[in-house]
Design a protein around this motif. Sequence first.
Motif, PDB file in Angstrom:
ATOM      1  N   LEU A 151     -10.428  -4.149   0.356  1.00  0.00           N
ATOM      2  CA  LEU A 151      -9.877  -3.958  -1.128  1.00  0.00           C
ATOM      3  C   LEU A 151      -9.201  -5.676  -1.597  1.00  0.00           C
ATOM      4  O   LEU A 151      -8.736  -5.691  -2.809  1.00  0.00           O
ATOM      5  CB  LEU A 151      -8.592  -3.250  -0.842  1.00  0.00           C
ATOM      6  N   GLU A 152      -9.506  -6.357  -0.845  1.00  0.00           N
ATOM      7  CA  GLU A 152      -9.239  -7.703  -1.358  1.00  0.00           C
ATOM      8  C   GLU A 152      -7.751  -7.759  -1.616  1.00  0.00           C
ATOM      9  O   GLU A 152      -7.197  -8.352  -2.710  1.00  0.00           O
ATOM     10  CB  GLU A 152      -9.899  -8.232  -2.471  1.00  0.00           C
ATOM     11  N   LYS A 153      -7.010  -7.261  -0.893  1.00  0.00           N
ATOM     12  CA  LYS A 153      -5.476  -7.273  -0.761  1.00  0.00           C
ATOM     13  C   LYS A 153      -4.904  -7.633   0.661  1.00  0.00           C
ATOM     14  O   LYS A 153      -5.760  -7.823   1.514  1.00  0.00           O
ATOM     15  CB  LYS A 153      -4.962  -5.903  -1.213  1.00  0.00           C
ATOM     16  N   THR A 154      -3.722  -8.093   0.491  1.00  0.00           N
ATOM     17  CA  THR A 154      -3.087  -8.399   2.024  1.00  0.00           C
ATOM     18  C   THR A 154      -2.892  -7.196   2.653  1.00  0.00           C
ATOM     19  O   THR A 154      -2.727  -6.066   2.106  1.00  0.00           O
ATOM     20  CB  THR A 154      -1.586  -8.908   1.586  1.00  0.00           C
ATOM     21  N   PRO A 155      -2.696  -7.374   4.149  1.00  0.00           N
ATOM     22  CA  PRO A 155      -2.511  -6.029   4.786  1.00  0.00           C
ATOM     23  C   PRO A 155      -1.167  -5.343   4.532  1.00  0.00           C
ATOM     24  O   PRO A 155      -1.206  -4.267   4.325  1.00  0.00           O
ATOM     25  CB  PRO A 155      -2.189  -6.586   6.196  1.00  0.00           C
ATOM     26  N   ALA A 156      -0.089  -6.088   4.034  1.00  0.00           N
ATOM     27  CA  ALA A 156       1.080  -5.625   3.619  1.00  0.00           C
ATOM     28  C   ALA A 156       0.988  -4.637   2.403  1.00  0.00           C
ATOM     29  O   ALA A 156       1.483  -3.680   1.956  1.00  0.00           O
ATOM     30  CB  ALA A 156       1.945  -6.569   3.344  1.00  0.00           C
ATOM     31  N   ALA A 157       0.242  -5.334   1.259  1.00  0.00           N
ATOM     32  CA  ALA A 157       0.106  -4.430   0.145  1.00  0.00           C
ATOM     33  C   ALA A 157      -0.879  -3.410   0.737  1.00  0.00           C
ATOM     34  O   ALA A 157      -0.713  -2.145  -0.185  1.00  0.00           O
ATOM     35  CB  ALA A 157      -0.795  -5.391  -0.883  1.00  0.00           C
ATOM     36  N   THR A 158      -1.878  -3.362   1.292  1.00  0.00           N
ATOM     37  CA  THR A 158      -2.715  -2.273   1.852  1.00  0.00           C
ATOM     38  C   THR A 158      -1.783  -1.117   2.357  1.00  0.00           C
ATOM     39  O   THR A 158      -1.872   0.158   2.223  1.00  0.00           O
ATOM     40  CB  THR A 158      -3.591  -2.643   2.948  1.00  0.00           C
ATOM     41  N   ARG A 159      -0.831  -1.438   3.284  1.00  0.00           N
ATOM     42  CA  ARG A 159       0.156  -0.552   3.931  1.00  0.00           C
ATOM     43  C   ARG A 159       1.005   0.029   2.677  1.00  0.00           C
ATOM     44  O   ARG A 159       1.357   1.326   3.167  1.00  0.00           O
ATOM     45  CB  ARG A 159       0.997  -1.369   4.880  1.00  0.00           C
ATOM     46  N   GLN A 160       1.327  -0.634   1.674  1.00  0.00           N
ATOM     47  CA  GLN A 160       2.032   0.222   0.716  1.00  0.00           C
ATOM     48  C   GLN A 160       1.054   1.049   0.148  1.00  0.00           C
ATOM     49  O   GLN A 160       1.689   2.023  -0.444  1.00  0.00           O
ATOM     50  CB  GLN A 160       2.554  -1.224  -0.277  1.00  0.00           C
ATOM     51  N   LEU A 161       0.098   0.655  -0.339  1.00  0.00           N
ATOM     52  CA  LEU A 161      -0.942   1.924  -0.942  1.00  0.00           C
ATOM     53  C   LEU A 161      -1.080   3.124   0.043  1.00  0.00           C
ATOM     54  O   LEU A 161      -0.896   4.143  -0.464  1.00  0.00           O
ATOM     55  CB  LEU A 161      -2.238   1.307  -1.123  1.00  0.00           C
ATOM     56  N   ALA A 162      -1.459   2.718   1.307  1.00  0.00           N
ATOM     57  CA  ALA A 162      -1.488   4.188   2.357  1.00  0.00           C
ATOM     58  C   ALA A 162      -0.038   4.792   2.270  1.00  0.00           C
ATOM     59  O   ALA A 162      -0.051   6.070   2.238  1.00  0.00           O
ATOM     60  CB  ALA A 162      -1.664   3.648   3.504  1.00  0.00           C
ATOM     61  N   SER A 163       0.906   4.086   2.172  1.00  0.00           N
ATOM     62  CA  SER A 163       2.642   4.654   2.272  1.00  0.00           C
ATOM     63  C   SER A 163       2.615   5.762   0.925  1.00  0.00           C
ATOM     64  O   SER A 163       3.119   6.766   1.006  1.00  0.00           O
ATOM     65  CB  SER A 163       3.517   3.739   2.371  1.00  0.00           C
ATOM     66  N   ARG A 164       2.279   4.886  -0.055  1.00  0.00           N
ATOM     67  CA  ARG A 164       2.358   5.954  -1.546  1.00  0.00           C
ATOM     68  C   ARG A 164       1.573   7.064  -1.501  1.00  0.00           C
ATOM     69  O   ARG A 164       2.243   8.328  -1.633  1.00  0.00           O
ATOM     70  CB  ARG A 164       1.954   5.086  -2.730  1.00  0.00           C
ATOM     71  N   ALA A 165       0.371   6.852  -0.931  1.00  0.00           N
ATOM     72  CA  ALA A 165      -0.499   8.179  -0.798  1.00  0.00           C
ATOM     73  C   ALA A 165       0.116   8.915   0.357  1.00  0.00           C
ATOM     74  O   ALA A 165       0.002  10.300  -0.007  1.00  0.00           O
ATOM     75  CB  ALA A 165      -2.198   7.624  -0.350  1.00  0.00           C
ATOM     76  N   ARG A 166       0.387   8.642   1.411  1.00  0.00           N
ATOM     77  CA  ARG A 166       1.080   9.626   2.331  1.00  0.00           C
ATOM     78  C   ARG A 166       2.296  10.347   1.737  1.00  0.00           C
ATOM     79  O   ARG A 166       2.276  11.666   2.240  1.00  0.00           O
ATOM     80  CB  ARG A 166       1.501   8.593   3.454  1.00  0.00           C
ATOM     81  N   ARG A 167       3.102   9.628   0.987  1.00  0.00           N
ATOM     82  CA  ARG A 167       4.041  10.380   0.636  1.00  0.00           C
ATOM     83  C   ARG A 167       3.795  11.472  -0.328  1.00  0.00           C
ATOM     84  O   ARG A 167       4.444  12.521  -0.447  1.00  0.00           O
ATOM     85  CB  ARG A 167       5.108   9.549  -0.305  1.00  0.00           C
TER      86      ARG A 167
END
Length: 299
Positions: A151-167
């Motif tokens: 995704l060419e993002k930081t791991p922290a930003a990627t975690r946030q993406l997954a967290s939003r989707a999970r919610r």
Amino acid sequence: MSDGEFLAERFREYRPRLRAVAYRMLGSLSESDDALQEAWLRADAALAGNQGPETEEIRNYDAWLITIVARVCLNMLRSRARRREDSLEVHIPDPVVCAEDDTNPETLALTADSVGLAMMIVLDTLAPAERFAFVLHDMFAVPFEEIAEVLEKTPAATRQLASRARRRVEGQAPVPDPDLATQRAAVDAFFAAARDGDFQALVAVLHPDVVLRADGGLLRPRRGVVLTGAETVASQAALARHMAPFVRPVLVNGTPGAFATKDGKPFALMAFTVVGGKVVAIQVINDPERLEEIAQAIA
């Protein structure tokens, strides 16, 4: 054995899992097959040309192939998002329909982890990057560091993406009861009440906030319909009453469903999500073209 032969063997071995990745990413069986074909071409070219450091020593072919398939799917999702215009159409992702005793490995991989149609509908509402991060991490245990590279993002930003989707998934996609027999009992009760025209029995088996989605098909060309609430859904159960004498029990994405055929011609598929013994979601497909494809798949 040459590198190409070894890769072909691994691809065949991992194909059920790879197709499961593509299906969860795309919600389309035909597009999933297209993605696997493109992924095979990319993997073969990368191995033959040793393109990139990741191909210098592949220690985990499973993870490497999953990443390639997911990259292809991400590109397809982004292209789809650019093409998609605001629409009022009701879209139900391709269902995976099989007999209740089906033991085909590819079918089992596609229907594992309770990825019912209700969840697939929610996945369709996610942004491509959110869906990519959630599917790879939560469903296939790909580390965030590897997802972030794609995704060419930081791991922290990627975690946030997954967290939003999970919610969103947890809030909108109910998890079916674990016992298939309990689910089937609720579906059988639904059709029994519909067949008898027993409105109160129908309402009793439906969750108060049940949601019914139907594709365009014969019900409402081009737009489809969404109904909410037990009494509203029960009052519109004419299709179920018409289906009841002709239904064949099937599994739809691992949960109980019914496929109706009359005089050799399919006319409806219904998929149910049952939670706490109550039907909380119903998806109806009555588009003739889609039904013919389903009929051929389970013939």
